[in-house]
Design a protein around this motif. Structure first.
Motif, mmCIF file in Angstrom:
data_model
loop_
_atom_site.group_PDB
_atom_site.id
_atom_site.type_symbol
_atom_site.label_atom_id
_atom_site.label_comp_id
_atom_site.label_asym_id
_atom_site.label_seq_id
_atom_site.Cartn_x
_atom_site.Cartn_y
_atom_site.Cartn_z
ATOM 1 N N LYS A 175 40.857 38.918 23.623
ATOM 2 C CA LYS A 175 40.942 38.775 25.070
ATOM 3 C C LYS A 175 42.280 38.148 25.460
ATOM 4 N N ASN A 176 42.805 38.615 26.568
ATOM 5 C CA ASN A 176 44.028 38.077 27.155
ATOM 6 C C ASN A 176 43.715 37.544 28.538
ATOM 7 N N LEU A 177 44.653 36.779 29.072
ATOM 8 C CA LEU A 177 44.472 36.156 30.381
ATOM 9 C C LEU A 177 45.657 36.494 31.267
ATOM 10 N N LEU A 178 45.385 36.871 32.507
ATOM 11 C CA LEU A 178 46.432 37.040 33.508
ATOM 12 C C LEU A 178 46.188 36.043 34.628
ATOM 13 N N LEU A 179 47.179 35.181 34.884
ATOM 14 C CA LEU A 179 47.127 34.241 35.992
ATOM 15 C C LEU A 179 48.031 34.771 37.087
ATOM 16 N N SER A 180 47.434 35.205 38.190
ATOM 17 C CA SER A 180 48.236 35.859 39.224
ATOM 18 C C SER A 180 49.183 34.894 39.923
ATOM 19 N N ASN A 181 48.800 33.617 40.024
ATOM 20 C CA ASN A 181 49.688 32.596 40.590
ATOM 21 C C ASN A 181 49.221 31.231 40.114
ATOM 22 N N PHE A 182 49.876 30.179 40.564
ATOM 23 C CA PHE A 182 49.607 28.841 40.022
ATOM 24 C C PHE A 182 48.852 27.948 40.997
ATOM 25 N N CYS A 183 48.134 28.552 41.961
ATOM 26 C CA CYS A 183 47.308 27.777 42.874
ATOM 27 C C CYS A 183 46.067 27.258 42.133
ATOM 28 N N PRO A 184 45.516 26.114 42.559
ATOM 29 C CA PRO A 184 44.355 25.546 41.858
ATOM 30 C C PRO A 184 43.182 26.495 41.742
ATOM 31 N N LEU A 234 42.081 50.653 39.116
ATOM 32 C CA LEU A 234 41.873 49.284 39.585
ATOM 33 C C LEU A 234 43.095 48.823 40.353
ATOM 34 N N LEU A 235 42.883 47.995 41.371
ATOM 35 C CA LEU A 235 43.980 47.350 42.085
ATOM 36 C C LEU A 235 43.605 45.893 42.291
ATOM 37 N N PHE A 236 44.319 45.007 41.593
ATOM 38 C CA PHE A 236 44.100 43.568 41.737
ATOM 39 C C PHE A 236 45.277 42.976 42.506
ATOM 40 N N THR A 237 44.968 42.182 43.529
ATOM 41 C CA THR A 237 46.003 41.765 44.479
ATOM 42 C C THR A 237 46.280 40.269 44.507
ATOM 43 N N GLY A 238 45.575 39.478 43.700
ATOM 44 C CA GLY A 238 45.842 38.039 43.682
ATOM 45 C C GLY A 238 45.755 37.435 45.067
ATOM 46 N N ASP A 239 46.812 36.708 45.456
ATOM 47 C CA ASP A 239 46.900 36.103 46.789
ATOM 48 C C ASP A 239 48.051 36.714 47.583
ATOM 49 N N ILE A 240 48.341 37.979 47.352
ATOM 50 C CA ILE A 240 49.511 38.606 47.957
ATOM 51 C C ILE A 240 49.472 38.486 49.485
ATOM 52 N N CYS A 241 50.617 38.163 50.074
ATOM 53 C CA CYS A 241 50.732 38.069 51.526
ATOM 54 C C CYS A 241 50.706 39.471 52.139
ATOM 55 N N PRO A 242 50.155 39.630 53.346
ATOM 56 C CA PRO A 242 50.026 40.969 53.939
ATOM 57 C C PRO A 242 51.345 41.690 54.119
ATOM 58 N N GLU A 243 52.423 40.953 54.446
ATOM 59 C CA GLU A 243 53.716 41.607 54.604
ATOM 60 C C GLU A 243 54.231 42.166 53.279
ATOM 61 N N ASN A 244 53.946 41.471 52.180
ATOM 62 C CA ASN A 244 54.334 41.969 50.862
ATOM 63 C C ASN A 244 53.440 43.124 50.423
ATOM 64 N N MET A 245 52.129 43.038 50.762
ATOM 65 C CA MET A 245 51.221 44.131 50.438
ATOM 66 C C MET A 245 51.619 45.390 51.198
ATOM 67 N N SER A 246 52.115 45.227 52.422
ATOM 68 C CA SER A 246 52.585 46.381 53.196
ATOM 69 C C SER A 246 53.788 47.026 52.527
ATOM 70 N N LEU A 247 54.692 46.213 52.013
ATOM 71 C CA LEU A 247 55.849 46.753 51.289
ATOM 72 C C LEU A 247 55.403 47.562 50.079
#
Length: 382
Positions: free
Chosen positions: A56-65, A263-276
């Motif tokens: 098993k591997n781990l992906l951390l999308s960002n460093f928020c708690p 699959l599409l995993f989006t983490g905490d992406i901001c809407p303006e970045n998701m639009s891009l």
């Protein structure tokens, strides 16, 4: 293939399982209790479940708690049988200039409500958890392929650098000295993570990593500087949102090859970045026309809402839970957006949510036509 969606309240934890190996996407929560259970108990159940997986591997999308607190708890147990073969994290470590970005992330961790009560759950704590371990780390940015099946759509390192420069310009020359000190410290931390990557191991043969208490002492000295405290006050008064900045580095990924089980995993992406990303702004990595599962950004909150209906998702995954701005009051702005459910429901899309008590579509019962609520169970398989 199946996705195991864990119930971690206002947090993220998903395990993508197939016959060969599994990928845990995030592991954390912002809640001290989940469904009246102590956070520690929920983490122990997930860790026990993960221990049944050999590779098993781990992906951390960002460093928020709410994305890393479970991993930090797991690291404290220091049971090698429960570890990960590889950890994927956003690429803010591969170049020396990225120490400026890391300095802003470290600074953002010090603002009010940035960490769980009584715990240092932060980028710094994450780096300290990896020190002294023979852990394989892989850095992820737009276009990066990993696990022989996935492709990263975000972060874009050039855009993160531009946003870093913009915030440094906002801080201005008045705090140039203390920011310079913080950047130098951030560079030391950057080299620790860089040395854990395959390329970094070759380049950092002459780099000496000091004991953790040395970095702790240096960081404490910086945080106690009067100029540092004035800087935090300046950020608060001028409403410079470093919480949003750290979410802008969030990993977004999907299947590299178009297929039936996209699959599409989006983490905490901001809407303006998701639009891009949706517009394929650089004409390199378009989204697929159809997705089997989409994990919506930032727990489905209104400020991070994105309309995925054009991608005809079969399943929407919303890792939601009640978030408290203090010990008594719920955060209204962090409730699940009604645009994901109720009258706005996407036809032929199944909703998987952790909890409906925090959803603004909920009134006298769940209003979504096709829905599965994990609560009060520990997880749901999709």
């Amino acid at each position: 293939m199946k996705i195991r969606m864990y119930n971690v309240g206002f947090g993220d934890a998903f395990c993508i399982r197939d016959r060969k190996n599994s990928l845990l996407v995030d592991f954390g929560t912002n809640n001290s209790r989940i469904e009246y259970r102590p956070r520690r108990e929920v983490f122990d159940v997930i860790i026990s479940d993960l221990s049944t997986i050999n590779s098993k591997n781990l992906l951390l999308s960002n460093f928020c708690p709410d994305h890393i607190s479970g991993f930090l708890y797991m690291s404290e147990k220091r049971n090698s049988s429960e570890g990960f073969d590889k950890i994927y994290i956003p690429d803010v470590f591969s170049k020396e200039e990225m120490s400026r970005t890391l300095a802003l992330l470290l600074l953002g961790d010090q603002i009010k409500d940035a960490c769980l009560p009584g715990r240092q759950v932060s980028l710094y704590a994450f780096i300290m958890a990896l020190m002294g371990r023979d852990q394989k780390v892989e850095l992820v940015s737009r276009g990066k392929g990993f696990e022989k099946k996935y492709q990263a759509l975000w972060p874009d390192t050039d855009m993160i650098r531009q946003e870093t420069d913009r915030i440094f310009d906002m801080i201005g020359k008045e705090y140039h000295e203390v920011m310079g000190i913080l950047v130098k410290f951030a560079e030391k931390l950057r080299r620790i993570i860089w040395s854990l990557t395959e390329q970094g191991k070759e380049e950092c043969t002459d780099h000496r990593i000091l004991p953790s208490y040395v970095y702790e002492r240096e960081f404490r000295t910086i945080k106690n500087m009067p100029e540092f405290k004035k800087l935090l006050e300046y950020l608060h008064i001028n409403k410079i949102d470093l919480k949003k900045f750290r979410r802008q580095i969030s990993i977004v990924f999907h299947n590299e090859r178009d297929g039936e089980l996209n699959l599409l995993f989006t983490g905490d992406i901001c809407p303006e970045n998701m639009s891009l990303i949706g517009e394929n702004y650089d004409n390199k990595f378009p989204l697929h026309d159809h997705y089997w599962c989409i994990k919506v950004p930032h727990h489905g909150t209104q400020d991070y809402f994105f309309d995925f209906s054009k991608y005809e998702p079969e399943n929407l995954l919303i890792s939601n839970g009640i978030h408290y701005s203090n010990s008594k009051q719920q955060s209204r702005e962090l409730r699940t957006s009604p645009l994901y459910g109720g009258l706005f429901y996407i036809e032929e899309t199944h909703m998987y949510c952790s909890n409906c008590d925090c959803c603004d579509s909920y009134e006298n019962g769940c209003s979504c036509k096709e829905r599965d609520i994990i609560s009060p169970s520990y997880y749901k398989d999709i």
